[in-house]
Design a protein around this motif. Sequence first.
Motif: not given
Length: 333
Positions: A251-255, A282-288, A309-325
């Motif tokens: 949310i903060l990144d979007l703001e 993410y580019e191939e499959l989308g980020d939903t 759980e740690q893997v999903y954390e990292r996926l979410r963090m990379i998704r933050i950058r991917f969505r911003r990009h």
Amino acid sequence: MEVIFMNKLSRVSEHHEEIAQLWIGEEENSWHLGWSCYEAGDREDTIWYEGNSWEELMHIYRHQLAMQMSEGYRPLMHGLYNENEDMKPRSYAGQRLHCFSELYGNEQLYEDLCTWRRQKAASDRKAPYFVATNRLLRLISAFVPHTMDELMQLPGVGESKAAEYGLEWLELMSGFEQSRPFPLDWVYIVLKEEEYESWLYKQKEQKYKQELDKFITRKHVLEGMKEGQTLEAIVNRSGLSRRELIELLEILDLEGYDTDSLLDVELAVMPETEQEAVWNAYEELGDTFLKPVLLKVYGGDRPEGGSLEQVYERLRMIRIRFRRHTETERNVG
């Protein structure tokens, strides 16, 4: 200190009028918010806030003022809140029924209904509030309907809810005396206006407390990121879980807040080739959805040295950058 706002409030308690002042002052670029009580010529001051954040001051102002007004204080000068909007709920009649049920409900019956709800939620595999809200159980416990027609006179009980749970509720009611008759028009006469207003301000107090807590949590997270703290350190500072913190980071990144420093620290342990593979997924499959990305990158195997759980954390963090990009490219295009 220069006082920029002040209002006088009073309440009558046991035939004695209590006087107080709510004030906001400014001194050396610092805001001050306080409450002063007067009794027998003496003045007692309570400082609610000192600092340089007007936004934080206003969150505290709204919460503390609602608390005082729920305890009976009323302002000499109106306009502390937008009374025209806030003090006229969408369902005036329904709100008065809710107020009466919370002030004069049958606690034993309410507890029995809560026990029934826990059991029903467990058997139906539903969240308890999907079965019935606390407010609805309060209404049932206060007015004790004995027929389906009476039950459906309560706000929140429609045909679907009555058909699903009505017979079970009426069976619970059968062991309790109905001391208050239906229809419930008498409530609007019996309920005192002062009781109703205080109850409304109690609802405001709860609402503004949640908003204040949310503001303070965001403040701790933003300060932690600015200071270069780790995810775990910010978790300890804010009281959020790791998942809640990452969701807030999204949310903060979007703001427009800068989350890169924290992401850099947390993703430093992840090989660049692995990060690139996630990005490409993410580019191939989308980020939903995360699971297809997980399966694309790792197959059925879990990465070494980390929990799922740690893997999903990292996926979410990379998704933050991917969505911003992605958003930046869309805006440039």
